[in-house]
Design a protein around this motif. Structure first.
Motif, PDB file in Angstrom:
ATOM      1  N   ALA A 178     140.980 124.558  57.799  1.00  6.00           N
ATOM      2  CA  ALA A 178     142.185 124.243  58.563  1.00  6.00           C
ATOM      3  C   ALA A 178     142.314 122.735  58.772  1.00  6.00           C
ATOM      4  O   ALA A 178     143.409 122.164  58.655  1.00  6.00           O
ATOM      5  N   GLY A 179     141.205 122.081  59.067  1.00  6.85           N
ATOM      6  CA  GLY A 179     141.236 120.628  59.220  1.00  6.85           C
ATOM      7  C   GLY A 179     141.603 119.927  57.931  1.00  6.85           C
ATOM      8  O   GLY A 179     142.342 118.937  57.927  1.00  6.85           O
ATOM      9  N   ALA A 180     141.090 120.423  56.817  1.00  2.79           N
ATOM     10  CA  ALA A 180     141.421 119.839  55.518  1.00  2.79           C
ATOM     11  C   ALA A 180     142.909 119.976  55.222  1.00  2.79           C
ATOM     12  O   ALA A 180     143.537 119.053  54.681  1.00  2.79           O
ATOM     13  N   ARG A 181     143.482 121.122  55.577  1.00  2.00           N
ATOM     14  CA  ARG A 181     144.920 121.311  55.356  1.00  2.00           C
ATOM     15  C   ARG A 181     145.741 120.356  56.224  1.00  2.00           C
ATOM     16  O   ARG A 181     146.785 119.855  55.783  1.00  2.00           O
ATOM     17  N   GLU A 182     145.263 120.063  57.419  1.00  2.15           N
ATOM     18  CA  GLU A 182     145.966 119.112  58.279  1.00  2.15           C
ATOM     19  C   GLU A 182     145.978 117.710  57.661  1.00  2.15           C
ATOM     20  O   GLU A 182     146.972 116.984  57.756  1.00  2.15           O
ATOM     21  N   ILE A 183     144.871 117.326  57.044  1.00  2.00           N
ATOM     22  CA  ILE A 183     144.819 116.033  56.366  1.00  2.00           C
ATOM     23  C   ILE A 183     145.837 116.002  55.224  1.00  2.00           C
ATOM     24  O   ILE A 183     146.559 115.011  55.039  1.00  2.00           O
ATOM     25  N   ALA A 184     145.915 117.078  54.460  1.00  2.00           N
ATOM     26  CA  ALA A 184     146.896 117.154  53.377  1.00  2.00           C
ATOM     27  C   ALA A 184     148.313 116.988  53.916  1.00  2.00           C
ATOM     28  O   ALA A 184     149.139 116.271  53.326  1.00  2.00           O
ATOM     29  N   ALA A 212     131.343 113.138  44.744  1.00  2.00           N
ATOM     30  CA  ALA A 212     131.584 114.586  44.663  1.00  2.00           C
ATOM     31  C   ALA A 212     130.293 115.319  44.311  1.00  2.00           C
ATOM     32  O   ALA A 212     129.973 116.366  44.887  1.00  2.00           O
ATOM     33  N   ALA A 213     129.527 114.752  43.382  1.00  2.00           N
ATOM     34  CA  ALA A 213     128.248 115.362  43.000  1.00  2.00           C
ATOM     35  C   ALA A 213     127.253 115.315  44.156  1.00  2.00           C
ATOM     36  O   ALA A 213     126.526 116.280  44.404  1.00  2.00           O
ATOM     37  N   VAL A 214     127.200 114.199  44.873  1.00  2.00           N
ATOM     38  CA  VAL A 214     126.320 114.093  46.038  1.00  2.00           C
ATOM     39  C   VAL A 214     126.687 115.159  47.072  1.00  2.00           C
ATOM     40  O   VAL A 214     125.812 115.748  47.719  1.00  2.00           O
ATOM     41  N   GLY A 215     127.976 115.426  47.209  1.00  2.67           N
ATOM     42  CA  GLY A 215     128.430 116.440  48.148  1.00  2.67           C
ATOM     43  C   GLY A 215     128.154 117.858  47.717  1.00  2.67           C
ATOM     44  O   GLY A 215     128.385 118.794  48.486  1.00  2.67           O
ATOM     45  N   GLY A 216     127.698 118.035  46.489  1.00  3.76           N
ATOM     46  CA  GLY A 216     127.323 119.361  46.021  1.00  3.76           C
ATOM     47  C   GLY A 216     128.258 119.975  45.011  1.00  3.76           C
ATOM     48  O   GLY A 216     128.062 121.119  44.590  1.00  3.76           O
ATOM     49  N   ALA A 217     129.283 119.244  44.580  1.00  6.83           N
ATOM     50  CA  ALA A 217     130.245 119.802  43.626  1.00  6.83           C
ATOM     51  C   ALA A 217     129.690 119.816  42.210  1.00  6.83           C
ATOM     52  O   ALA A 217     128.925 118.925  41.817  1.00  6.83           O
ATOM     53  N   ASP A 218     130.084 120.827  41.444  1.00  7.01           N
ATOM     54  CA  ASP A 218     129.897 120.848  39.990  1.00  7.01           C
ATOM     55  C   ASP A 218     131.083 120.069  39.433  1.00  7.01           C
ATOM     56  O   ASP A 218     132.178 120.603  39.274  1.00  7.01           O
ATOM     57  N   VAL A 219     130.878 118.795  39.168  1.00  9.17           N
ATOM     58  CA  VAL A 219     132.014 117.906  38.916  1.00  9.17           C
ATOM     59  C   VAL A 219     132.793 118.261  37.649  1.00  9.17           C
ATOM     60  O   VAL A 219     134.029 118.295  37.678  1.00  9.17           O
ATOM     61  N   PRO A 220     132.152 118.537  36.504  1.00  6.72           N
ATOM     62  CA  PRO A 220     132.955 118.944  35.342  1.00  6.72           C
ATOM     63  C   PRO A 220     133.811 120.177  35.622  1.00  6.72           C
ATOM     64  O   PRO A 220     134.987 120.242  35.225  1.00  6.72           O
ATOM     65  N   ALA A 221     133.252 121.163  36.329  1.00  8.23           N
ATOM     66  CA  ALA A 221     134.023 122.358  36.665  1.00  8.23           C
ATOM     67  C   ALA A 221     135.153 122.024  37.630  1.00  8.23           C
ATOM     68  O   ALA A 221     136.271 122.553  37.508  1.00  8.23           O
ATOM     69  N   LEU A 222     134.868 121.153  38.592  1.00  6.86           N
ATOM     70  CA  LEU A 222     135.903 120.718  39.527  1.00  6.86           C
ATOM     71  C   LEU A 222     137.072 120.078  38.798  1.00  6.86           C
ATOM     72  O   LEU A 222     138.237 120.417  39.028  1.00  6.86           O
ATOM     73  N   ASN A 264     131.460 121.143  53.400  1.00  7.80           N
ATOM     74  CA  ASN A 264     131.892 122.463  53.857  1.00  7.80           C
ATOM     75  C   ASN A 264     132.592 123.139  52.677  1.00  7.80           C
ATOM     76  O   ASN A 264     133.696 122.747  52.290  1.00  7.80           O
ATOM     77  N   VAL A 265     131.933 124.113  52.083  1.00 11.23           N
ATOM     78  CA  VAL A 265     132.458 124.751  50.883  1.00 11.23           C
ATOM     79  C   VAL A 265     133.844 125.333  51.157  1.00 11.23           C
ATOM     80  O   VAL A 265     134.026 126.086  52.121  1.00 11.23           O
ATOM     81  N   GLY A 266     134.788 124.961  50.329  1.00 14.14           N
ATOM     82  CA  GLY A 266     136.145 125.451  50.454  1.00 14.14           C
ATOM     83  C   GLY A 266     137.119 124.465  51.058  1.00 14.14           C
ATOM     84  O   GLY A 266     138.340 124.622  50.897  1.00 14.14           O
ATOM     85  N   SER A 267     136.617 123.425  51.735  1.00 16.55           N
ATOM     86  CA  SER A 267     137.527 122.486  52.391  1.00 16.55           C
ATOM     87  C   SER A 267     138.343 121.674  51.393  1.00 16.55           C
ATOM     88  O   SER A 267     139.550 121.488  51.563  1.00 16.55           O
ATOM     89  N   TYR A 268     137.686 121.158  50.351  1.00 17.25           N
ATOM     90  CA  TYR A 268     138.436 120.350  49.384  1.00 17.25           C
ATOM     91  C   TYR A 268     139.461 121.208  48.664  1.00 17.25           C
ATOM     92  O   TYR A 268     140.596 120.763  48.416  1.00 17.25           O
TER      93      TYR A 268
END
Length: 256
Positions: A101-107, A159-169, A135-139
């Motif tokens: 919800a917070g991420a959507r507010e930023i958008a 993004a990688a430091v945050g835990g994302a699979d960057v090529p898939a992202l 927080n998985v799902g926020s981005y």
């Protein structure tokens, strides 16, 4: 379709810029960069006027703080238009990513500025750090809520430091990705990414291809995105570091 030249985020050479703008401009041209990405347009307008004039390089993208309490969005868009910068990117929103919800507010806050940017012939974008992915799902919630005409600049290292699979992202985001920040370094577990808000990996960044990021796979996942070399910090000579990153990109993609 002609691929854009390799760019460099001028925050990388921020200390050198304070000492000698003309020398920095010449050195980046000598390395081979074909574009630059200024930062804090409203803070340093004269600096970037001078830099662009001396270097002769275009600035297809730039960073600005549009959502800060003291931000001047109208002035930022006016400066970008005057300097021929087609895409201006919100550089950092630190808090609000703890929930979807917070991420959507930023958008929505960014969405409110999209028409003002468009009035100046400018596209608005967003640049991530590591916290958007903790927080998985926020981005993903942020992207879903973001105006379709707004674009993304993916900082591939953070993004990688945050835990994302960057090529898939990147594959999932597709054409929404306008630019990539290309950097490399160690990849601590997400919980180790910062201490009291300070990114512990920043001063351990290394030239592209010398760290833990799968840079070649990242590049392949977003073939038409602008490549922007950046270091937040570097233990050696910063011009040697960015030259090594440029050489790596040229070796991987010189014929693209």
């Amino acid at each position: 379709m002609t691929n854009p030249p390799v760019s460099v985020q001028l925050y990388t050479v921020r200390d050198a810029l304070e000492e000698d703008i003309d020398s920095v401009a010449r050195r980046l041209v000598e390395i081979g960069f074909g574009a630059v990405e200024p930062f804090r347009l409203t803070t340093f307008p004269e600096r970037f006027d001078r830099f662009l004039a001396v270097s002769g390089l275009p600035a297809p993208t730039a960073h600005e703080k549009f959502l800060a309490d003291d931000a001047e969005p109208l002035r930022g868009f006016e400066l970008a238009a005057r300097l021929g910068i087609g895409t201006v990117i919100e550089s950092s929103v630190r808090f609000g990513w703890e929930t979807a919800a917070g991420a959507r507010e930023i958008a929505e806050r960014i969405n409110a500025l999209v028409p003002l940017a468009a009035d100046h012939g400018v596209t608005l974008g967003y640049h991530n750090h590591w916290w958007e992915f903790e927080n998985v799902g926020s981005y993903e919630a942020f992207v879903d809520a973001l105006d379709p005409s707004a674009v993304l600049e993916v900082d591939t290292y953070w993004a990688a430091v945050g835990g994302a699979d960057v090529p898939a992202l990147l594959a999932g985001l597709g054409d929404r990705v306008r630019a990539l920040h290309i950097k490399d370094g160690p990849l601590p577990r997400p919980a180790e990414a910062h201490v009291d808000g300070v990114p512990v990996a920043a001063d351990r960044q290394v030239p592209a291809g010398e760290g833990a990021v799968e840079v070649a796979a990242v590049l392949a996942a977003a073939p038409h995105a602008l490549r922007v070399v950046e270091f937040d910090g570097y233990a050696g000579d910063i011009f040697d570091g960015i030259a090594a990153s440029f050489a790596y990109l040229d070796s991987v993609e010189g014929g693209r």
